[in-house]
Design an enzyme around this catalytic site. Structure first.
Site, mmCIF file in Angstrom:
data_model
loop_
_atom_site.group_PDB
_atom_site.id
_atom_site.type_symbol
_atom_site.label_atom_id
_atom_site.label_comp_id
_atom_site.label_asym_id
_atom_site.label_seq_id
_atom_site.Cartn_x
_atom_site.Cartn_y
_atom_site.Cartn_z
ATOM 1 N N GLY A 16 45.521 38.192 29.579
ATOM 2 C CA GLY A 16 43.999 36.933 29.134
ATOM 3 C C GLY A 16 43.184 37.494 28.890
ATOM 4 O O GLY A 16 43.671 38.697 28.434
ATOM 5 N N ARG A 17 41.907 36.522 29.078
ATOM 6 C CA ARG A 17 40.304 37.377 28.652
ATOM 7 C C ARG A 17 39.728 37.367 29.585
ATOM 8 O O ARG A 17 39.134 36.163 30.363
ATOM 9 C CB ARG A 17 39.979 36.507 27.195
ATOM 10 C CG ARG A 17 40.814 36.351 25.842
ATOM 11 C CD ARG A 17 40.465 35.688 24.793
ATOM 12 N NE ARG A 17 41.142 35.398 24.408
ATOM 13 C CZ ARG A 17 41.329 36.423 22.724
ATOM 14 N NH1 ARG A 17 40.075 37.705 22.934
ATOM 15 N NH2 ARG A 17 41.996 36.646 21.757
ATOM 16 N N GLY A 18 38.315 38.304 29.932
ATOM 17 C CA GLY A 18 37.704 37.501 30.160
ATOM 18 C C GLY A 18 36.263 38.062 29.174
ATOM 19 O O GLY A 18 36.145 38.782 28.237
ATOM 20 N N SER A 19 34.924 38.126 30.779
ATOM 21 C CA SER A 19 33.939 38.950 29.677
ATOM 22 C C SER A 19 33.344 39.874 29.231
ATOM 23 O O SER A 19 32.700 40.556 28.430
ATOM 24 C CB SER A 19 32.232 38.618 30.484
ATOM 25 O OG SER A 19 32.284 38.826 31.588
ATOM 26 N N ALA A 20 34.239 40.771 29.592
ATOM 27 C CA ALA A 20 34.382 42.152 29.883
ATOM 28 C C ALA A 20 34.750 42.045 28.484
ATOM 29 O O ALA A 20 35.619 44.100 27.649
ATOM 30 C CB ALA A 20 34.672 42.947 30.750
ATOM 31 N N GLY A 21 36.199 42.272 28.495
ATOM 32 C CA GLY A 21 37.226 42.549 27.502
ATOM 33 C C GLY A 21 38.603 41.867 27.298
ATOM 34 O O GLY A 21 38.927 40.500 28.513
ATOM 35 N N VAL A 23 42.628 41.875 28.200
ATOM 36 C CA VAL A 23 44.084 42.430 28.632
ATOM 37 C C VAL A 23 44.967 42.293 27.766
ATOM 38 O O VAL A 23 45.355 40.607 27.564
ATOM 39 C CB VAL A 23 44.109 41.706 30.084
ATOM 40 C CG1 VAL A 23 45.678 42.620 30.542
ATOM 41 C CG2 VAL A 23 42.950 41.976 31.249
ATOM 42 N N ASP A 130 32.804 43.280 42.536
ATOM 43 C CA ASP A 130 33.058 41.638 42.437
ATOM 44 C C ASP A 130 34.194 41.182 42.738
ATOM 45 O O ASP A 130 35.430 40.927 41.683
ATOM 46 C CB ASP A 130 33.560 42.240 40.572
ATOM 47 C CG ASP A 130 33.615 40.234 39.746
ATOM 48 O OD1 ASP A 130 32.517 39.992 40.762
ATOM 49 O OD2 ASP A 130 33.999 40.933 38.144
#
Length: 412
Positions: A16-21, A23, A130
């Site tokens: 997966g992806r997120g704004s912080a990096g 996974v 968060d």
């Protein structure tokens, strides 16, 4: 394609992806792991790298059945990564996207698990900052709990704190996700353990209702609602559960329960909720003022379509709330006091005289209309009185004296 992370780990597949990096599914000396590789711009920030190393002991020491444990922190060249336990399952957001809302028993059981994890973290001096469905993982390999719920684990501890450096955010920024931000964060106060309780109560409300209590519309409107509005009741749930939600969504941090108290109270309610079906409630409409804010933001719906609150607010124009590229941490300007003083719904706590209506409220608008009408009527009456006085004065004027030359008698 495999990628080496430090000297001990190999990343094989993106999970997966997120704004912080990003996974990754990885492999380490002790077997499969999840590797959260932070963005390159974060890894090049020397101040952040220093904080990363400083937080190592606190993050590695946090172990609990309802927390995704961090096994290692890797600082290697341009790589900055957290190596975590691998949870075989999905996140809570994915389940919400599929089912929209959960049965009260399952929702409360999941919230109790998360509260247990928060209690352990707060006891260790760690604030998550968060809490939201994207950061709650459901273990599909373990036994089912009350209401058919899977064991819930809270992940991404410490990431918000790591990214929230003074140089990066200053005093005028907000780190978090708008729908779940406690009022004190919106007002610029430092986040304490109570912000996690507020966020978890927001998540529980969303699990029950299918939407967050203050979400929907422009992000600025969402932030304002956290400060100025009270939560809308949910019909169909026991009063004990509702009062618990209200207490944990209190504007004052000191009024909220501690995580351990919340977990115990939630588990005590489970027998009362057994067998209850999911709630049948409608998502509230956004009012006209918020529609205008949507239009200004470029995110207005098509003509004739109602504006409805959603479970999450996408901060990137055009993004869907269920987008897999969800923003985990957002940097937003803290609203000024005068911006928070007036709300579209007229619920702001603006200073006013005792008994006076709130600015923007329906009562305030009614009083204003009556005042304007009174002034208009008074002006009309004054004008009419002036005209009447003039006419009366004109009618009462005595006739001019007779013409002396024509009326005088003839001389003898």
């Amino acid at each position: 394609m495999a990628r080496r992370i430090g000297s001990r780990y190999t990343a094989h597949q993106i999970l997966g992806r997120g704004s912080a990096g990003t996974v990754w599914l990885g492999e380490g000396p002790e077997g499969p792991v999840a590797i959260k590789l932070l963005r390159e711009d974060l890894s090049s920030d020397q101040e952040l790298v220093g904080r990363f190393v400083q937080e190592r002991t606190a993050l590695l020491g946090l172990e609990h059945p309802h927390v995704v444990s961090v096994r290692d922190l890797v600082v290697d060249g341009n790589d900055l990564a957290l190596v975590m336990d691998l949870v075989r399952g999905t996140d809570l957001r994915t389940r919400l996207d599929r089912e929209r809302r959960l049965a009260p028993e399952a929702a409360v059981a999941i919230a109790a698990d998360v509260a247990d994890g928060l209690a352990a973290a707060h006891a260790a001096g760690v604030v998550h900052r968060d809490v939201k469905p994207e950061n709650v993982l459901l273990d599909m390999q373990g036994p089912l709990g009350p209401g058919g719920s899977h064991r819930a684990l809270l992940t991404d501890f410490g990431v918000a704190k790591l990214i929230d450096t003074p140089r990066r955010t200053r005093a005028s920024k907000i780190i978090g996700t708008p729908d779940y931000l406690a009022p004190e964060i919106v007002e610029g106060l430092p986040p304490r353990a109570a912000v996690d309780i507020y966020a978890l109560a927001t998540v529980l409300y969303e699990l029950l209702a299918g939407f967050t209590p203050f979400g929907g519309g422009h992000p600025g409107a969402v932030l304002r609602r956290h400060v100025t509005e009270t939560v809308v009741p949910l019909p169909g749930i026991p009063d004990e559960l509702w009062q618990l939600l209200v207490q944990c969504l209190a504007k004052a941090p000191a009024s909220r329960l501690r995580a351990s108290e919340l977990a115990a109270r939630l588990r005590a309610l489970l027998p009362l909720l057994a067998g209850m079906p999911p709630l049948d409630v409608d998502e509230p409409d956004t009012d006209e003022a918020e529609e205008a804010a949507e239009e200004l933001s470029g995110a207005a719906p098509a003509a004739g379509q109602p504006v409805r609150r959603r479970g999450a607010v996408p901060l990137v124009p055009g993004a869907r709330p269920s987008d897999s590229n969800r923003d985990t941490h957002t940097s937003m300007r803290v609203p000024a006091p005068d911006e928070l003083a007036g709300g579209a719904r007229g619920t702001a706590r603006a200073p006013r005289a005792a008994g006076a209506p709130r600015p923007g409220s329906a009562r305030n608008r009614a009083v204003t209309r009556r005042r304007r009408l009174t002034l208009a009527v008074a002006a009309t009456l004054l004008t009419a009185a002036g005209v009447a006085t003039w006419l009366t004065t004109t009618d009462d004027t005595p006739p001019p004296p007779p013409d002396m030359e024509n009326s005088a008698p003839a001389a003898p």
